[in-house]
Enzyme design. Structure first.
Site, short mmCIF file in Angstrom:
data_model
loop_
_atom_site.label_atom_id
_atom_site.label_comp_id
_atom_site.label_asym_id
_atom_site.label_seq_id
_atom_site.Cartn_x
_atom_site.Cartn_y
_atom_site.Cartn_z
N HIS A 1 0.83 -1.22 0.00
CA HIS A 1 0.00 0.00 0.00
C HIS A 1 0.87 1.27 0.00
CE1 HIS A 1 -2.93 3.03 1.08
NE2 HIS A 1 -2.35 3.20 2.25
N ASP B 1 2.17 5.32 7.10
CA ASP B 1 1.40 4.54 8.09
C ASP B 1 2.25 4.01 9.23
OD1 ASP B 1 -1.17 4.83 7.21
OD2 ASP B 1 -1.08 3.17 5.80
N GLU C 1 1.33 5.37 12.72
CA GLU C 1 -0.03 5.00 13.12
C GLU C 1 -0.14 3.51 13.45
OE1 GLU C 1 -4.22 5.19 10.84
OE2 GLU C 1 -2.90 6.90 10.55
N ASP C 2 0.53 2.67 12.66
CA ASP C 2 0.29 1.23 12.79
C ASP C 2 1.41 0.45 13.48
OD1 ASP C 2 -2.00 1.75 11.49
OD2 ASP C 2 -1.35 1.06 9.52
N ASP D 1 -3.15 8.67 -1.04
CA ASP D 1 -3.48 7.56 -0.13
C ASP D 1 -4.96 7.18 -0.32
OD1 ASP D 1 -3.48 5.83 2.08
OD2 ASP D 1 -4.04 7.43 3.45
#
Length: 752
Positions: free
Chosen positions: A64, A90, A93-94, A156
């Site tokens: 992604h 990301d 965040e992840d 995104d």
């Protein structure tokens, strides 16, 4: 088994490596400085951080960020900083890494962009606040410092929309709705037309799959006919341009599926009656950059000798670019087939700007893209102003921002002849606030083209506007009714809020003095009595009314406190005894209702049966859905499910601000319940026509008419019929049967 797993892992690593290699090759093909090491470093870091994590579709998660970085590089044309930020967007965040880690490794610039792209962790908002709106606010805050944040966010979102098929239906509606409401207008505002069109089409495809397919099939069926028209139309144009010795290319542009559907909805016409499906684009290389503008007009003159131009449809964005930098000359010509065809004339540079928006300006920096940058700066400044002024309600906030993503502009002149760009439909009041907050808050009227007009007067392109002010004037609450721009609305709201606060304070002091004089303690019960007496919703309203002198305390208020004690005892007694039985039941009912409703699982698709519709679910009064419509459910604060049409404006707002309360639904009805719909008909008046219409509806189709409203004007009749139907199929049958009547030219279902 282990061998199998390692084979799988190896294949995945190869796939990831190959995807990254493609990204690097794309980057090396651009004109940016070649900073391959930092991009490779970002990729390795992200790959390590996301290792072993899969997306819903089953592919490794890192695919992604790579895809987003590709969009950032190829479709938006940004450089290494943005590509790194896209690869890392990301990670914070992840995974367990923080923004500080990113800053230590990649420097403050990339870290700041990644921070802007990181959602705020949940749980810090109350139930009333909308996490979606807060995250969007954060994104905009970072954006006003660095526009690349929003460009990467759009990339995104574009990749998420391209892979939306693997999501749960309720998530699909939330993401598609938010895309249509916020991200497509943002892409448009930043001049990314190609991306805007794709986002709109993808959102539409997931919200209305059947209608999407239908329009797609019709477009495919009429493609050969369009190609023929295009060939015939452009042949003489090509000959003329060759004669002028220009280097050019001519493209056919077909209207996007979403735009077609939108037009069918707003104009209430079928696909067959949309005549501007085809537009022609002439993209040329100017003889030299100074001649670019002249070449545009030379081409216009040359082609308008071949075909007659429409007198009111020349759009000159070459001399005055749109606020998002878009430049082109649009002219509508009458083709030999008797249809108007729009021709867009642009140079290669203008075409780049149209496709890639502001990113393209950086390419042509030397060519002086300064004035457009000024427009962008102005827009970012307005967004900053809106963000500086906190707004209590998420939906209001999104609306205010959306107002500011104006698509079409008009040009207005100041008394000294300066040109100002304003959104379409703006009023004299908006113009006053766009000049300065002080001018706006003290304006009493305006002169448009030397004629006196009220503040609510709508401005037209080319108007010369002078604002009249007075020191005595104050901001009025009713101005909110006709202020249309985000800047004016947020300024007015903020001034009114400040005044209300000051009045509230003054009101409290006045009330304290009044109660003191009456020898009454200023406690909750005393204030509540007065609030109740004057029918205010809360004590704040009471204070503001007293402070602003709208309410003068007098004898009536004194009497409230002088009422005999006995009376109030009686009241209390009757409440606590007499009312007990009645009061208890609704509560019991409520708790029973709560139990049945708490079981709603937003991940599952809700079946809408006849029984459930009559007992549990509410049909939204704003869009009146009926079985067969594309709908979704929204779980409100009381845990009730409200059914909205997917394209209903209120549902679109809910998807963008309370997306986690959206639930996917499916009709499961068997023509037992009746629903009210309104059908609009228009045609040529003839004797006995009304009789024919009612015969078809009542006799043939056995449908009950509730209300009939028809009027005739100069031989043309228009009418609305309200009828009871079971579902969308009934509506279709009625419309098709009415279309068979000779003199009826238009039949469609409308929202009344």
């Amino acid at each position: 088994m282990d061998e199998n797993t390692t084979m799988k892992e190896k294949a995945q690593d190869e796939m990831i490596e190959q995807a990254f290699q493609e990204l690097l090759n794309d980057y090396l093909a651009t004109k940016h400085r070649k900073r391959v090491e930092i991009i490779t470093k970002a990729f390795n870091f992200a790959n390590q951080a996301h290792k072993g994590i899969k997306r819903r579709s089953g592919e490794p998660y890192i695919m992604h960020p790579i895809a987003v970085a590709k969009i950032v590089c190829n479709e938006i044309g940004l450089g290494s900083t943005s590509i790194c930020a896209a690869l890392l967007h990301d990670v914070v965040e992840d995974t367990d890494y923080t923004v500080e880690d990113i800053e230590n490794i990649f420097g403050p610039k990339i870290a700041q962009i990644v921070d802007g792209l990181t959602k705020i962790s949940g749980g810090i908002f109350g139930d009333q606040a909308s996490a979606q709106a807060e995250n969007f606010k954060k994104l905009l805050l970072t954006m006003s410092n660095d526009i690349r944040v929003i460009l990467i966010k759009i990339a995104d979102r574009l990749h998420n929309m391209r892979t939306l098929g693997s999501m749960l239906p309720n998530k699909q509606y939330k993401i598609a709705g938010e895309t249509l409401y916020i991200y497509a207008p943002l892409a448009n505002r930043l001049g990314l037309y190609k991306i805007k069109t794709e986002l709109e089409n993808l959102s539409f495809k997931y919200e209305h799959p059947e209608e999407y397919k239908e329009i797609e099939d019709k477009l495919a069926a009429t493609a050969a006919e369009r190609d023929k028209v295009f060939k015939e139309f452009t042949t003489p144009i090509r000959a003329q341009l060759d004669k002028m010795g220009l280097k050019y290319r001519i493209l056919a542009r077909v209207k996007s599926i979403y735009s077609i559907w939108n037009k069918m909805q707003t104009k209430h016409v079928p696909f067959e009656e949309i005549y501007d499906l085809l537009a022609v684009r002439i993209i040329f290389t100017p003889r030299n950059m100074d001649e670019e503008l002249n070449d545009c007009f030379d081409i216009y003159v040359a082609i308008s000798k071949i075909y007659k131009p429409h007198p009111d449809r020349l759009r000159d964005w070459v001399s005055h670019p749109k606020a998002n930098g878009y430049q082109a000359l649009h002219v509508t010509l009458m083709g030999n087939n008797g249809q108007w065809i729009e021709v867009q004339i642009r140079s290669e540079r203008m075409n780049d700007v149209a496709e890639q928006g502001f990113a393209a300006h950086w390419k042509y920096k030397e060519g002086g893209g300064s004035e457009d940058e000024g427009e962008l700066e102005k827009w970012l400044r307005t967004i900053k102003e809106i963000l500086d002024d906190p707004q209590p309600d998420a939906i209001d906030f999104l609306d205010t921002i959306k107002l500011n993503l104006f698509a079409s502009e008009i040009f207005v002149f100041t008394p000294k002849g300066e040109l100002k760009t304003m959104p379409q439909n703006c009023t004299a009041l908006d113009f006053a606030f766009s000049l300065h907050t002080d001018i706006g808050s003290h304006c009493i009227g305006a002169k448009v083209n030397h004629k006196l007009v009220p503040l609510s007067h709508k401005l037209q392109s080319g108007d010369q506007v002078e604002i009249l002010t007075s020191k005595a004037q104050r901001v009025q609450a009713e101005w909110m009714n006709f202020a249309t721009t985000a800047r004016a609305r947020s300024k007015i709201a903020s001034i009114l809020r400040k005044e209300a606060k000051a009045n509230q304070k003054a009101g409290e002091a006045i009330l304290a003095d009044f109660l003191k004089a009456e020898d009454v303690r200023m406690d909750d019960s005393a204030i509540d009595k007065l609030t109740h007496l004057h029918n205010f919703h809360n004590r704040e309203e009471l204070f503001i009314a007293i402070g602003s002198k709208k309410l003068i305390l007098g004898d009536a208020d004194r009497n409230v406190f002088k009422a005999k004690q006995g009376k109030s005892w009686k009241k209390l007694l009757s409440f606590s005894f007499g009312g007990s039985k009645e009061e208890k039941e609704p509560n019991e009912e409520k708790s029973a209702e709560k139990n049945t409703q708490e079981k709603i699982d937003t991940k599952k698709i809700l079946k809408l049966t006849e029984e459930a519709i009559s007992k549990e679910y509410l049909m939204a009064p704003c869009c009146h859905p009926i079985p067969g419509d594309d709908v979704l459910g929204y779980i409100n604060e009381n845990n009730q499910v409200i059914i909205h049409k997917r394209q209903c404006p209120i549902a679109i707002k809910l998807k963008s601000s309370y997306g986690n309360r959206i639930i996917a639904t499916q009709w499961d009805t068997h023509k037992e319940l009746s629903f009210l719909v309104t059908i609009y008909i228009k045609g040529i008046d003839a004797v006995g026509l009304l009789n024919e219409v009612t015969q078809i509806i009542s006799r043939q189709l056995n449908v009950n008419i509730r209300k009939l409203d028809i009027e005739t004007n100069d031989g043309i009749f228009e009418g609305k019929i309200q009828l009871y139907v079971h579902d969308v199929d009934d509506v279709r049958t009625i419309c098709n049967n009415l279309k068979q009547v000779k003199n009826i030219k238009q039949v469609s279902r409308i929202e009344d």
